[in-house]
Design a protein around this motif. Structure first.
Motif, short mmCIF file in Angstrom:
data_model
loop_
_atom_site.label_atom_id
_atom_site.label_comp_id
_atom_site.label_asym_id
_atom_site.label_seq_id
_atom_site.Cartn_x
_atom_site.Cartn_y
_atom_site.Cartn_z
N MET A 73 -20.02 10.86 -77.58
CA MET A 73 -21.39 10.40 -77.77
C MET A 73 -22.18 11.36 -78.65
SD MET A 73 -22.48 8.90 -74.03
CE MET A 73 -24.19 8.78 -74.56
N LEU A 74 -22.01 12.66 -78.44
CA LEU A 74 -22.71 13.64 -79.26
C LEU A 74 -22.26 13.56 -80.72
CD1 LEU A 74 -22.72 16.77 -76.92
CD2 LEU A 74 -24.69 15.43 -77.64
N ILE A 75 -20.97 13.39 -80.93
CA ILE A 75 -20.47 13.25 -82.30
C ILE A 75 -20.99 11.97 -82.93
CG2 ILE A 75 -18.39 13.02 -83.70
CD1 ILE A 75 -16.92 14.73 -81.67
N ALA A 76 -21.03 10.88 -82.16
CA ALA A 76 -21.53 9.61 -82.68
C ALA A 76 -23.02 9.70 -83.02
CB ALA A 76 -21.28 8.49 -81.67
N ILE A 77 -23.80 10.38 -82.18
CA ILE A 77 -25.23 10.55 -82.46
C ILE A 77 -25.43 11.33 -83.76
CG2 ILE A 77 -27.34 11.68 -81.65
CD1 ILE A 77 -26.50 10.98 -78.81
N LYS A 115 -27.22 10.52 -89.56
CA LYS A 115 -27.06 10.86 -90.97
C LYS A 115 -27.64 12.24 -91.29
CE LYS A 115 -26.99 6.07 -92.58
NZ LYS A 115 -27.60 5.06 -93.50
N ILE A 116 -27.36 13.18 -90.38
CA ILE A 116 -27.73 14.58 -90.64
C ILE A 116 -26.81 15.12 -91.73
CG2 ILE A 116 -27.92 16.86 -89.59
CD1 ILE A 116 -28.39 15.50 -86.94
N PRO A 117 -27.35 15.87 -92.68
CA PRO A 117 -26.51 16.40 -93.76
C PRO A 117 -25.30 17.16 -93.23
CG PRO A 117 -28.81 16.79 -94.27
CD PRO A 117 -28.78 16.23 -92.87
#
Length: 293
Positions: free
Chosen positions: A53-57, A62-64
């Motif tokens: 979930m953290l990776i998906a968020i 779309k954080i650089p």
């Protein structure tokens, strides 16, 4: 020491503004506490789901890539190393007991594919308990560090203090210094990058002098690092004094007489959706989840 510059530890990403930036800091703080509390008494699949979930968020926001690539990579490497170490370490149940009952007739035994030892080759053994402990520790390390960093990365220090002060406002009835706590937290968050910068500059200054550590010996090396630590403390105290002088010049005497309006906190439609997802999150958390059998 370039690692301190490349890893955004406690830093705020001003641009670009993602949907995580637009969320109310109070909602994000509650989500952060949920990510920190959800692993308690959770099953191994649920802990892995939190990491995903953290990776998906991070990906959907779309954080650089430059802001999270190295830190996530180092955390994944650390978690993977802890996972392998925990999986192959003995689980403290490797004790063979003498059976007291006669052997059971194979024809009367109940057929089952259950195996306590999952993998064993050349002295390396993975059991169900060691695998569960490895998943528990490795996912906990990634979850605690990365969720906190993601919150700091997408939330300004002023927003964090404003959200905490808003949530702690009922404590004023019990004479809790809420404003002082919020101010102290703001200064602490502002001080984190300064500490990292001072540490980086001092270690670079030691490296540029090409010190021969073998000739110095243990006592000489300890003496050098004690001088570096002393210089670090002096620089940090100087920065703190400069910050205090800047506040005094601006007429800041105490939080009660010089109130600072940090942010205008207003819940939006996206915040309502985030709260609804949070409710669904906790409902799913307490539903029965499959475990490793």
């Amino acid at each position: 020491m370039d690692l301190l510059r490349n890893l955004p530890l406690g830093l705020y990403l001003e641009q670009p503004i993602t949907w995580l930036h637009k969320l109310d800091p109070r909602v994000k703080l509650i989500w952060l506490l949920s990510f920190l509390a959800a692993p308690i008494l959770a099953s191994s699949p649920w802990r892995i789901a939190l990491v995903l979930m953290l990776i998906a968020i991070t990906l959907t926001a779309k954080i650089p890539l430059r802001a999270w690539k190295q830190q996530m990579g180092w955390l994944l490497m650390l978690s993977g190393f802890v996972f392998l170490l925990g999986a192959f370490v003995p689980d403290s149940f490797n004790v063979k007991y003498q059976p007291r009952l006669p052997p059971i007739d194979p024809s009367l035994a109940i057929a089952s594919d259950y195996q306590y030892v999952l993998f064993q080759i050349k002295g390396f053994t993975i059991t169900r308990r060691s695998l569960e402990l490895a998943i528990r520790v490795s996912t906990l390390i990634f979850n605690v560090i990365y969720s906190s960093n993601l919150y700091l990365l997408t939330t300004a220090p002023e927003e964090i203090t404003a959200g905490i002060e808003s949530l702690m406002r009922p404590l004023r009835r019990f004479k809790v210094p809420v404003t002082e706590i919020a101010l102290t937290l703001t200064l602490s968050l502002r001080f984190i990058p300064l500490v990292l910068e001072e540490v980086q500059n001092l270690i670079r200054s030691v490296n540029t002098r090409a010190i021969n550590w073998k000739k110095l010996g243990v006592k000489g090396a300890i003496r050098v690092w004690m001088l570096v630590a002393e210089r670090l403390l002096e620089n940090l105290l100087l920065r703190a004094e400069q910050m205090a002088n800047a506040m005094t010049v601006r007429g800041f005497t105490s939080p009660n007489t010089h109130r600072v309006q940090w942010q205008q906190l207003r819940l939006k439609t996206t915040d309502g959706m985030a709260i609804a997802l949070l409710i669904i999150f906790w409902i799913a958390r307490w539903l029965p989840f499959p475990t490793i059998n």
